[in-house]
Design a protein around this motif. Structure first.
Motif, PDB file in Angstrom:
ATOM      1  N   PRO A  10       2.860  -0.791 -12.487  1.00 31.18           N
ATOM      2  CA  PRO A  10       3.314  -0.882 -11.100  1.00 31.18           C
ATOM      3  C   PRO A  10       3.994   0.431 -10.731  1.00 31.18           C
ATOM      4  N   LEU A  11       3.341   1.264  -9.943  1.00 35.30           N
ATOM      5  CA  LEU A  11       3.820   2.617  -9.789  1.00 35.30           C
ATOM      6  C   LEU A  11       3.830   3.137  -8.360  1.00 35.30           C
ATOM      7  N   LEU A  31      -5.692   6.429 -12.678  1.00 43.10           N
ATOM      8  CA  LEU A  31      -5.039   5.190 -12.277  1.00 43.10           C
ATOM      9  C   LEU A  31      -5.663   4.708 -10.974  1.00 43.10           C
ATOM     10  N   ILE A  32      -6.019   3.434 -10.940  1.00 38.60           N
ATOM     11  CA  ILE A  32      -6.560   2.829  -9.724  1.00 38.60           C
ATOM     12  C   ILE A  32      -5.523   1.812  -9.254  1.00 38.60           C
ATOM     13  N   TYR A  33      -5.151   1.920  -7.979  1.00 40.93           N
ATOM     14  CA  TYR A  33      -4.113   1.064  -7.419  1.00 40.93           C
ATOM     15  C   TYR A  33      -4.721  -0.015  -6.539  1.00 40.93           C
ATOM     16  N   TYR A  34      -4.118  -1.216  -6.602  1.00 48.79           N
ATOM     17  CA  TYR A  34      -4.536  -2.336  -5.773  1.00 48.79           C
ATOM     18  C   TYR A  34      -3.309  -2.904  -5.077  1.00 48.79           C
ATOM     19  N   PRO A  35      -3.372  -3.052  -3.744  1.00 49.56           N
ATOM     20  CA  PRO A  35      -2.257  -3.700  -3.047  1.00 49.56           C
ATOM     21  C   PRO A  35      -2.049  -5.101  -3.619  1.00 49.56           C
ATOM     22  N   PRO A  36      -0.831  -5.620  -3.543  1.00 53.37           N
ATOM     23  CA  PRO A  36      -0.517  -6.866  -4.232  1.00 53.37           C
ATOM     24  C   PRO A  36      -1.090  -8.136  -3.614  1.00 53.37           C
ATOM     25  N   VAL A  83      -6.758   9.548  -0.250  1.00 48.66           N
ATOM     26  CA  VAL A  83      -7.002   8.713  -1.425  1.00 48.66           C
ATOM     27  C   VAL A  83      -8.510   8.595  -1.639  1.00 48.66           C
ATOM     28  N   THR A  84      -8.896   8.129  -2.820  1.00 51.01           N
ATOM     29  CA  THR A  84     -10.295   7.883  -3.153  1.00 51.01           C
ATOM     30  C   THR A  84     -10.542   6.383  -3.148  1.00 51.01           C
ATOM     31  N   ARG A  85     -11.651   5.933  -2.568  1.00 49.00           N
ATOM     32  CA  ARG A  85     -11.983   4.511  -2.518  1.00 49.00           C
ATOM     33  C   ARG A  85     -12.545   4.058  -3.861  1.00 49.00           C
ATOM     34  N   GLU A  86     -12.043   2.928  -4.346  1.00 45.15           N
ATOM     35  CA  GLU A  86     -12.464   2.368  -5.625  1.00 45.15           C
ATOM     36  C   GLU A  86     -12.959   0.936  -5.448  1.00 45.15           C
ATOM     37  N   LYS A  87     -13.919   0.556  -6.258  1.00 48.42           N
ATOM     38  CA  LYS A  87     -14.484  -0.795  -6.208  1.00 48.42           C
ATOM     39  C   LYS A  87     -13.476  -1.810  -6.745  1.00 48.42           C
ATOM     40  N   PRO A  88     -13.629  -3.068  -6.327  1.00 50.17           N
ATOM     41  CA  PRO A  88     -12.778  -4.119  -6.894  1.00 50.17           C
ATOM     42  C   PRO A  88     -13.026  -4.244  -8.398  1.00 50.17           C
ATOM     43  N   ARG A  89     -12.011  -4.639  -9.124  1.00 45.07           N
ATOM     44  CA  ARG A  89     -12.162  -4.925 -10.551  1.00 45.07           C
ATOM     45  C   ARG A  89     -11.214  -6.046 -10.910  1.00 45.07           C
ATOM     46  N   GLU A  90     -11.583  -6.813 -11.894  1.00 45.93           N
ATOM     47  CA  GLU A  90     -10.790  -7.979 -12.288  1.00 45.93           C
ATOM     48  C   GLU A  90      -9.354  -7.576 -12.562  1.00 45.93           C
ATOM     49  N   PRO A  91      -8.403  -8.367 -12.128  1.00 43.19           N
ATOM     50  CA  PRO A  91      -8.507  -9.658 -11.460  1.00 43.19           C
ATOM     51  C   PRO A  91      -8.585  -9.563  -9.943  1.00 43.19           C
ATOM     52  N   PHE A  92      -8.705  -8.351  -9.389  1.00 42.39           N
ATOM     53  CA  PHE A  92      -8.693  -8.162  -7.942  1.00 42.39           C
ATOM     54  C   PHE A  92     -10.088  -8.325  -7.348  1.00 42.39           C
ATOM     55  N   LYS A  93     -10.138  -8.893  -6.149  1.00 43.69           N
ATOM     56  CA  LYS A  93     -11.399  -9.093  -5.457  1.00 43.69           C
ATOM     57  C   LYS A  93     -11.510  -8.202  -4.220  1.00 43.69           C
ATOM     58  N   TRP A  94     -10.588  -7.258  -4.080  1.00 45.65           N
ATOM     59  CA  TRP A  94     -10.590  -6.349  -2.944  1.00 45.65           C
ATOM     60  C   TRP A  94     -10.563  -4.904  -3.453  1.00 45.65           C
ATOM     61  N   ASP A  95     -10.924  -3.974  -2.557  1.00 48.62           N
ATOM     62  CA  ASP A  95     -10.990  -2.558  -2.912  1.00 48.62           C
ATOM     63  C   ASP A  95      -9.631  -2.009  -3.334  1.00 48.62           C
ATOM     64  N   GLY A  96      -9.694  -0.998  -4.176  1.00 51.67           N
ATOM     65  CA  GLY A  96      -8.503  -0.268  -4.572  1.00 51.67           C
ATOM     66  C   GLY A  96      -8.625   1.184  -4.144  1.00 51.67           C
ATOM     67  N   PHE A  97      -7.652   1.987  -4.570  1.00 50.30           N
ATOM     68  CA  PHE A  97      -7.688   3.414  -4.261  1.00 50.30           C
ATOM     69  C   PHE A  97      -7.105   4.180  -5.444  1.00 50.30           C
ATOM     70  N   SER A  98      -7.470   5.447  -5.547  1.00 51.40           N
ATOM     71  CA  SER A  98      -6.969   6.271  -6.645  1.00 51.40           C
ATOM     72  C   SER A  98      -6.632   7.675  -6.136  1.00 51.40           C
ATOM     73  N   ASN A  99      -5.982   8.419  -7.014  1.00 53.78           N
ATOM     74  CA  ASN A  99      -5.648   9.828  -6.762  1.00 53.78           C
ATOM     75  C   ASN A  99      -4.991  10.085  -5.404  1.00 53.78           C
ATOM     76  N   PRO A 100      -3.908   9.356  -5.085  1.00 51.43           N
ATOM     77  CA  PRO A 100      -3.240   9.637  -3.812  1.00 51.43           C
ATOM     78  C   PRO A 100      -2.671  11.047  -3.813  1.00 51.43           C
ATOM     79  N   ARG A 101      -2.814  11.714  -2.690  1.00 47.10           N
ATOM     80  CA  ARG A 101      -2.293  13.082  -2.544  1.00 47.10           C
ATOM     81  C   ARG A 101      -1.738  13.236  -1.139  1.00 47.10           C
ATOM     82  N   ARG A 102      -0.476  13.607  -1.063  1.00 44.55           N
ATOM     83  CA  ARG A 102       0.184  13.781   0.230  1.00 44.55           C
ATOM     84  C   ARG A 102       0.399  15.263   0.477  1.00 44.55           C
ATOM     85  N   VAL A 103      -0.039  15.730   1.633  1.00 43.54           N
ATOM     86  CA  VAL A 103       0.151  17.118   2.037  1.00 43.54           C
ATOM     87  C   VAL A 103       1.127  17.133   3.194  1.00 43.54           C
ATOM     88  N   ILE A 104       2.242  17.808   3.002  1.00 42.12           N
ATOM     89  CA  ILE A 104       3.276  17.839   4.044  1.00 42.12           C
ATOM     90  C   ILE A 104       3.288  19.205   4.693  1.00 42.12           C
TER      91      ILE A 104
END
Length: 104
Positions: A10-11, A31-36, A83-104
């Motif tokens: 959880p990051l 790391l692939i992130y999935y909203p809760p 961010v990069t779009r990632e496919k769902p993976r168990e146990p999640f049934k919705w899309d995830g995202f990876s490699n977030p990068r913020r440019v200020i």
């Protein structure tokens, strides 16, 4: 190897949806992130002409947060974060995202 003994991390957090759950993809070393919860989605989008379009899996785009409520749909596009779009993976049934990068 990153996080060699950890599979769930959880990051990544955002004020709109709280903490996203990170899953380490050992094969691709990311790391692939999935909203809760499925009523909140994070989808990368890109501007095509004057409209926003969801990118394909593996593509990068601006971070769009979609939150579904019983009486409304909230869409926020953060043009400073990619961010990069990632496919769902168990146990999640919705899309995830990876490699977030913020440019200020």
């Amino acid at each position: 190897r990153l996080y060699s003994d950890t599979k769930v991390i959880p990051l990544y957090g955002d004020f709109l949806f709280g903490d996203a759950i990170g899953i380490y993809d050992e094969e691709n070393n990311k790391l692939i992130y999935y909203p809760p919860y499925p009523a909140c989605l994070i989808l990368p989008v890109k501007k095509v002409s004057d409209k926003w379009k969801i990118v394909d899996y593996g593509e990068r785009g601006k971070k769009a947060t979609l939150i579904s409520r019983p009486d409304s749909l909230l869409v926020l596009i953060d043009e400073k974060e990619e961010v990069t779009r990632e496919k769902p993976r168990e146990p999640f049934k919705w899309d995830g995202f990876s490699n977030p990068r913020r440019v200020i």
